[in-house]
Design a protein around this motif. Sequence first.
Motif, PDB file in Angstrom:
ATOM      1  N   GLU A 115       1.049  -0.702   0.282  1.00  0.00           N
ATOM      2  CA  GLU A 115      -0.425   0.494  -0.094  1.00  0.00           C
ATOM      3  C   GLU A 115       0.899   1.325  -0.335  1.00  0.00           C
ATOM      4  O   GLU A 115       1.594   1.883   1.114  1.00  0.00           O
ATOM      5  N   PRO A 116       1.259   1.366  -1.150  1.00  0.00           N
ATOM      6  CA  PRO A 116       1.982   3.112  -0.625  1.00  0.00           C
ATOM      7  C   PRO A 116       1.821   4.052  -0.767  1.00  0.00           C
ATOM      8  O   PRO A 116       2.809   4.636  -0.315  1.00  0.00           O
ATOM      9  N   GLY A 117       0.388   4.298  -0.447  1.00  0.00           N
ATOM     10  CA  GLY A 117      -0.091   5.456   0.136  1.00  0.00           C
ATOM     11  C   GLY A 117       0.280   6.652  -0.402  1.00  0.00           C
ATOM     12  O   GLY A 117      -0.296   6.378  -1.632  1.00  0.00           O
ATOM     13  N   THR A 118      -0.062   8.025  -0.352  1.00  0.00           N
ATOM     14  CA  THR A 118       0.085   9.082  -1.214  1.00  0.00           C
ATOM     15  C   THR A 118       0.574   9.379  -1.603  1.00  0.00           C
ATOM     16  O   THR A 118       2.211   9.168  -1.355  1.00  0.00           O
ATOM     17  N   MET A 119       0.945   9.661  -2.975  1.00  0.00           N
ATOM     18  CA  MET A 119       1.869  10.465  -3.912  1.00  0.00           C
ATOM     19  C   MET A 119       2.046  11.758  -4.068  1.00  0.00           C
ATOM     20  O   MET A 119       1.374  12.550  -3.570  1.00  0.00           O
ATOM     21  N   SER A 163       7.006   8.933   2.795  1.00  0.00           N
ATOM     22  CA  SER A 163       6.761   9.159   3.249  1.00  0.00           C
ATOM     23  C   SER A 163       7.189   9.957   5.324  1.00  0.00           C
ATOM     24  O   SER A 163       7.669   8.752   5.364  1.00  0.00           O
ATOM     25  N   LEU A 164       8.550  10.698   4.932  1.00  0.00           N
ATOM     26  CA  LEU A 164       8.607   9.624   6.655  1.00  0.00           C
ATOM     27  C   LEU A 164       8.825   9.805   7.561  1.00  0.00           C
ATOM     28  O   LEU A 164       9.261   9.645   8.071  1.00  0.00           O
ATOM     29  N   GLU A 165       7.550  10.803   7.709  1.00  0.00           N
ATOM     30  CA  GLU A 165       6.698  10.368   9.383  1.00  0.00           C
ATOM     31  C   GLU A 165       6.497   9.109   9.481  1.00  0.00           C
ATOM     32  O   GLU A 165       7.080   8.150  10.174  1.00  0.00           O
ATOM     33  N   ASP A 166       6.046   7.981   8.105  1.00  0.00           N
ATOM     34  CA  ASP A 166       5.658   6.658   8.587  1.00  0.00           C
ATOM     35  C   ASP A 166       7.663   6.162   8.468  1.00  0.00           C
ATOM     36  O   ASP A 166       7.068   4.913   9.163  1.00  0.00           O
TER      37      ASP A 166
END
Length: 128
Positions: A80-84, A92-95
Amino acid sequence: MFEKLVILEVARAMASHAALRQNAVSQNIANADTPGYAARDVAPFAEVYAAASGGTMRATRSAHLPGGSAAAAMISPRREPGTMSPNGNSVSLEDEMVKAVEVKRQHDLALAIYKTSLGVLRSSLGRR
């Protein structure tokens, strides 16, 4: 009797998995600004270990049926790549920071299992 202790093999496999996952997290952080880079991760340890051990049953004697083939964990694009971002980067650095903490916990758990099992082994031999 003490040639192959399964608990030590599990601790070793868990530490190796944590190292591979830390490698994936560091690659993601290093490529956070690379256009078109897809975030990568490693399958969870439980899935990798279950696949390597053939599911729920293991052969502990030569008379047992052979188990499944050993599966190796690999770094692959995240499920699940998340948002692009606008440049096509999915890191995402937070992830990644949260994943780095998860990896540290997994590594600490592997070391705790190893240390505890060595303590039990020493106690069983009459040493402290």
